[in-house]
Design a protein around this motif. Structure first.
Motif, PDB file in Angstrom:
ATOM      1  N   ARG A 127      16.343  20.125 -23.980  1.00  0.00           N
ATOM      2  CA  ARG A 127      16.478  20.447 -22.553  1.00  0.00           C
ATOM      3  C   ARG A 127      17.612  19.643 -21.918  1.00  0.00           C
ATOM      4  NH1 ARG A 127      11.454  19.138 -20.028  1.00  0.00           N
ATOM      5  NH2 ARG A 127      12.326  17.094 -19.604  1.00  0.00           N
ATOM      6  N   HIS A 156      23.122  25.091 -18.782  1.00  0.00           N
ATOM      7  CA  HIS A 156      22.186  25.849 -17.956  1.00  0.00           C
ATOM      8  C   HIS A 156      22.754  26.035 -16.555  1.00  0.00           C
ATOM      9  CE1 HIS A 156      18.747  26.689 -15.347  1.00  0.00           C
ATOM     10  NE2 HIS A 156      18.232  27.291 -16.411  1.00  0.00           N
ATOM     11  N   SER A 189      10.694  30.732 -17.118  1.00  0.00           N
ATOM     12  CA  SER A 189      11.009  29.773 -16.042  1.00  0.00           C
ATOM     13  C   SER A 189      11.806  30.485 -14.951  1.00  0.00           C
ATOM     14  CB  SER A 189      11.805  28.600 -16.603  1.00  0.00           C
ATOM     15  OG  SER A 189      11.191  28.058 -17.744  1.00  0.00           O
ATOM     16  N   GLY A 190      13.136  30.413 -15.062  1.00  0.00           N
ATOM     17  CA  GLY A 190      14.006  31.026 -14.058  1.00  0.00           C
ATOM     18  C   GLY A 190      13.862  32.534 -13.994  1.00  0.00           C
ATOM     19  N   TYR A 225      14.277  29.634 -28.127  1.00  0.00           N
ATOM     20  CA  TYR A 225      14.050  28.715 -27.000  1.00  0.00           C
ATOM     21  C   TYR A 225      14.898  29.123 -25.786  1.00  0.00           C
ATOM     22  CZ  TYR A 225      15.096  24.559 -24.183  1.00  0.00           C
ATOM     23  OH  TYR A 225      15.304  23.703 -23.137  1.00  0.00           O
ATOM     24  N   THR A 226      16.176  29.338 -26.002  1.00  0.00           N
ATOM     25  CA  THR A 226      17.094  29.613 -24.892  1.00  0.00           C
ATOM     26  C   THR A 226      16.665  30.846 -24.106  1.00  0.00           C
ATOM     27  OG1 THR A 226      18.890  28.641 -26.167  1.00  0.00           O
ATOM     28  CG2 THR A 226      19.523  29.979 -24.280  1.00  0.00           C
ATOM     29  N   LYS A 267       4.275  26.963 -21.693  1.00  0.00           N
ATOM     30  CA  LYS A 267       5.490  26.174 -21.903  1.00  0.00           C
ATOM     31  C   LYS A 267       5.157  24.785 -22.466  1.00  0.00           C
ATOM     32  CE  LYS A 267       7.546  27.006 -17.861  1.00  0.00           C
ATOM     33  NZ  LYS A 267       8.577  26.853 -16.823  1.00  0.00           N
ATOM     34  N   GLU A 270      23.593  29.621 -14.904  1.00  0.00           N
ATOM     35  CA  GLU A 270      22.867  29.931 -13.671  1.00  0.00           C
ATOM     36  C   GLU A 270      23.833  30.222 -12.521  1.00  0.00           C
ATOM     37  OE1 GLU A 270      19.356  27.511 -11.286  1.00  0.00           O
ATOM     38  OE2 GLU A 270      20.574  26.545 -12.781  1.00  0.00           O
ATOM     39  N   LEU A 326      22.028  37.923  -7.847  1.00  0.00           N
ATOM     40  CA  LEU A 326      20.853  37.357  -7.177  1.00  0.00           C
ATOM     41  C   LEU A 326      21.105  37.112  -5.693  1.00  0.00           C
ATOM     42  CD1 LEU A 326      19.460  34.989  -9.937  1.00  0.00           C
ATOM     43  CD2 LEU A 326      18.890  37.357  -9.454  1.00  0.00           C
ATOM     44  N   ASN A 384      25.410  33.513 -23.595  1.00  0.00           N
ATOM     45  CA  ASN A 384      24.878  34.136 -22.382  1.00  0.00           C
ATOM     46  C   ASN A 384      25.916  34.148 -21.266  1.00  0.00           C
ATOM     47  OD1 ASN A 384      21.798  34.865 -22.279  1.00  0.00           O
ATOM     48  ND2 ASN A 384      22.005  33.144 -23.679  1.00  0.00           N
ATOM     49  N   PHE A 427      23.646  29.266 -24.995  1.00  0.00           N
ATOM     50  CA  PHE A 427      23.954  29.298 -23.559  1.00  0.00           C
ATOM     51  C   PHE A 427      25.354  29.856 -23.324  1.00  0.00           C
ATOM     52  CE2 PHE A 427      20.233  26.657 -22.738  1.00  0.00           C
ATOM     53  CZ  PHE A 427      19.848  27.104 -21.496  1.00  0.00           C
ATOM     54  N   ARG A 486       6.598  23.400 -25.937  1.00  0.00           N
ATOM     55  CA  ARG A 486       7.292  22.106 -26.106  1.00  0.00           C
ATOM     56  C   ARG A 486       6.642  21.291 -27.221  1.00  0.00           C
ATOM     57  NH1 ARG A 486       7.562  22.137 -20.102  1.00  0.00           N
ATOM     58  NH2 ARG A 486       9.628  23.020 -19.670  1.00  0.00           N
ATOM     59  N   GLY A 489      13.520  30.311 -20.974  1.00  0.00           N
ATOM     60  CA  GLY A 489      14.238  30.664 -19.744  1.00  0.00           C
ATOM     61  C   GLY A 489      13.554  31.800 -19.006  1.00  0.00           C
TER      62      GLY A 489
HETATM   63  C1  HEM Z   1      20.012  32.413 -11.838  1.00  0.00           C
HETATM   64  C2  HEM Z   1      19.538  32.259 -13.019  1.00  0.00           C
HETATM   65  C3  HEM Z   1      18.595  31.166 -13.427  1.00  0.00           C
HETATM   66  C4  HEM Z   1      17.711  30.441 -12.676  1.00  0.00           C
HETATM   67  C5  HEM Z   1      17.442  30.550 -11.199  1.00  0.00           C
HETATM   68  C6  HEM Z   1      17.040  29.528 -13.590  1.00  0.00           C
HETATM   69  C7  HEM Z   1      16.090  28.616 -13.219  1.00  0.00           C
HETATM   70  C8  HEM Z   1      15.384  27.796 -14.047  1.00  0.00           C
HETATM   71  C9  HEM Z   1      14.389  26.832 -13.643  1.00  0.00           C
HETATM   72  C10 HEM Z   1      13.945  26.589 -12.218  1.00  0.00           C
HETATM   73  C11 HEM Z   1      13.940  26.226 -14.749  1.00  0.00           C
HETATM   74  C12 HEM Z   1      12.945  25.061 -14.817  1.00  0.00           C
HETATM   75  C13 HEM Z   1      11.555  25.472 -15.095  1.00  0.00           C
HETATM   76  C14 HEM Z   1      10.669  24.315 -15.507  1.00  0.00           C
HETATM   77  O1  HEM Z   1      11.054  23.132 -15.357  1.00  0.00           O
HETATM   78  O2  HEM Z   1       9.597  24.585 -16.018  1.00  0.00           O
HETATM   79  C15 HEM Z   1      14.633  26.821 -15.871  1.00  0.00           C
HETATM   80  C16 HEM Z   1      14.427  26.480 -17.173  1.00  0.00           C
HETATM   81  C17 HEM Z   1      15.075  27.076 -18.223  1.00  0.00           C
HETATM   82  N1  HEM Z   1      16.072  28.029 -18.164  1.00  0.00           N
HETATM   83 FE1  HEM Z   1      16.836  28.815 -16.510  1.00  0.00          FE
HETATM   84  N2  HEM Z   1      17.524  29.725 -14.847  1.00  0.00           N
HETATM   85  C18 HEM Z   1      18.471  30.710 -14.779  1.00  0.00           C
HETATM   86  C19 HEM Z   1      19.225  31.199 -15.810  1.00  0.00           C
HETATM   87  C20 HEM Z   1      19.025  30.882 -17.112  1.00  0.00           C
HETATM   88  C21 HEM Z   1      19.772  31.435 -18.203  1.00  0.00           C
HETATM   89  C22 HEM Z   1      20.885  32.464 -18.089  1.00  0.00           C
HETATM   90  C23 HEM Z   1      19.278  30.875 -19.338  1.00  0.00           C
HETATM   91  C24 HEM Z   1      19.676  31.113 -20.754  1.00  0.00           C
HETATM   92  C25 HEM Z   1      19.844  32.298 -21.246  1.00  0.00           C
HETATM   93  C26 HEM Z   1      18.208  29.970 -18.949  1.00  0.00           C
HETATM   94  C27 HEM Z   1      17.449  29.219 -19.812  1.00  0.00           C
HETATM   95  C28 HEM Z   1      16.482  28.319 -19.447  1.00  0.00           C
HETATM   96  C29 HEM Z   1      15.698  27.531 -20.372  1.00  0.00           C
HETATM   97  C30 HEM Z   1      15.806  27.540 -21.876  1.00  0.00           C
HETATM   98  C31 HEM Z   1      14.811  26.761 -19.614  1.00  0.00           C
HETATM   99  C32 HEM Z   1      13.752  25.787 -20.129  1.00  0.00           C
HETATM  100  C33 HEM Z   1      14.216  24.351 -20.073  1.00  0.00           C
HETATM  101  C34 HEM Z   1      13.133  23.442 -20.638  1.00  0.00           C
HETATM  102  O3  HEM Z   1      12.211  23.133 -19.910  1.00  0.00           O
HETATM  103  O4  HEM Z   1      13.222  23.085 -21.821  1.00  0.00           O
HETATM  104  N3  HEM Z   1      18.097  30.000 -17.600  1.00  0.00           N
HETATM  105  N4  HEM Z   1      15.504  27.776 -15.419  1.00  0.00           N
END
Ligand code: HEM
Length: 222
Positions: free
Chosen positions: A16, A23, A139-140, A131-132, A176, A27, A36, A207, A204, A180, A136
């Motif tokens: 992470r 990330h 989450s997001g 994972y990626t 999640k 994003e 968005l 993407n 990433f 982990r 994701g």
């Molecule tokens: C506007 C787009 C995006 C938003 C708003 C967003 C938002 C977030 C947020 C808020 C988290 C944290 C969740 C948590 O702590 O449990 C997160 C985690 C994550 N996001 Fe994104 N994300 C976006 C795009 C992406 C993209 C494009 C990818 C990859 C393809 C991605 C991959 C991940 C991954 C792998 C995590 C987990 C991190 C971890 O806890 O190990 N996200 N995202």
């Protein structure tokens, strides 16, 4: 990162932290921000959903053979599978003939090819892609779903946004946590863990490249 960090830091934290910068970049890509931010039409969302279909087909076609693999096997979980949901969303967005003549954008083709290559030849690398995407999406992905519902008027958790709805995962936070734990217990030595982290950064970047291609197809006229 030095080898001490690889040995002492839980792998879930390592992956992470190491991908944090990528990330933020993914994003905040122009296409994501425009989509968005409500500045793009549903056509852009549909085109994006089509790209996801190619990626998840590569992830999930590979999953079947990997489910018995000692390294990647524990990560393969049927409740994560998204291809059927994407197909339903695409039927809603494009109609029954959505697949006719559908081609991936160049960056999507490269991304899907790399996922397929890992699935075939390097199960630990497949974990980086798994994972990626899936963590994701859990989450997001939920932010993307609610924005899409509001922006283009999809029914809440209905056709068009089913990709983001994990029917069989009622508690994403708990899932999640379990995921982990799987990462922390990954069957790989420190060097291999470092390679997985590097592949995650590549995932990433792949993407971000898809967003760049999409941004070229949907430039803002303003
Ligand atoms: C506007 C787009 C995006 C938003 C708003 C967003 C938002 C977030 C947020 C808020 C988290 C944290 C969740 C948590 O702590 O449990 C997160 C985690 C994550 N996001 Fe994104 N994300 C976006 C795009 C992406 C993209 C494009 C990818 C990859 C393809 C991605 C991959 C991940 C991954 C792998 C995590 C987990 C991190 C971890 O806890 O190990 N996200 N995202």
């Amino acid at each position: 990162m030095d080898s001490t960090a690889t040995t002492t830091t839980p792998f879930s934290t390592l992956i992470r932290t190491a991908s944090h910068e990528q990330h933020t970049e993914a994003e905040s890509s122009t296409f994501m921000s425009d989509m968005l931010g409500g500045r793009l039409g549903v056509e852009a969302y549909a085109r994006y959903t089509e790209q996801l279909w190619f990626v998840y087909r590569a992830l999930e076609d590979g999953a079947e053979t990997l489910s018995e693999d000692p390294v990647a096997g524990p990560f393969v979980q049927p409740e994560l599978m998204r291809a059927a949901e994407l197909e339903r969303d695409l039927t809603h967005l494009r109609g029954e003939g959505w697949r006719v003549g559908l081609e991936p954008l160049p960056a999507t083709a490269a991304y899907a090819a790399r996922v397929a290559e890992c699935a075939r030849e390097w199960p630990a690398g497949y974990i980086a892609h798994h994972y990626t995407r899936y963590l994701g999406d859990l989450s997001g992905g939920q932010i993307i779903r609610s924005t899409a519902e509001k922006t283009w008027g999809f029914e809440r958790k209905g056709d068009g946004v089913r990709f983001y709805v994990f029917e069989q995962i009622p508690n994403p936070a708990a899932f999640k946590r379990g995921y982990r734990e799987l990462l922390d217990a990954v069957n790989a030595d420190d060097l291999e863990k470092q390679r997985i982290v590097d592949e995650c950064k590549r995932a990433f970047a792949l993407n971000t490249a898809v967003f760049r291609d999409l941004g070229e197809v949907f430039p803002l006229s303003a």
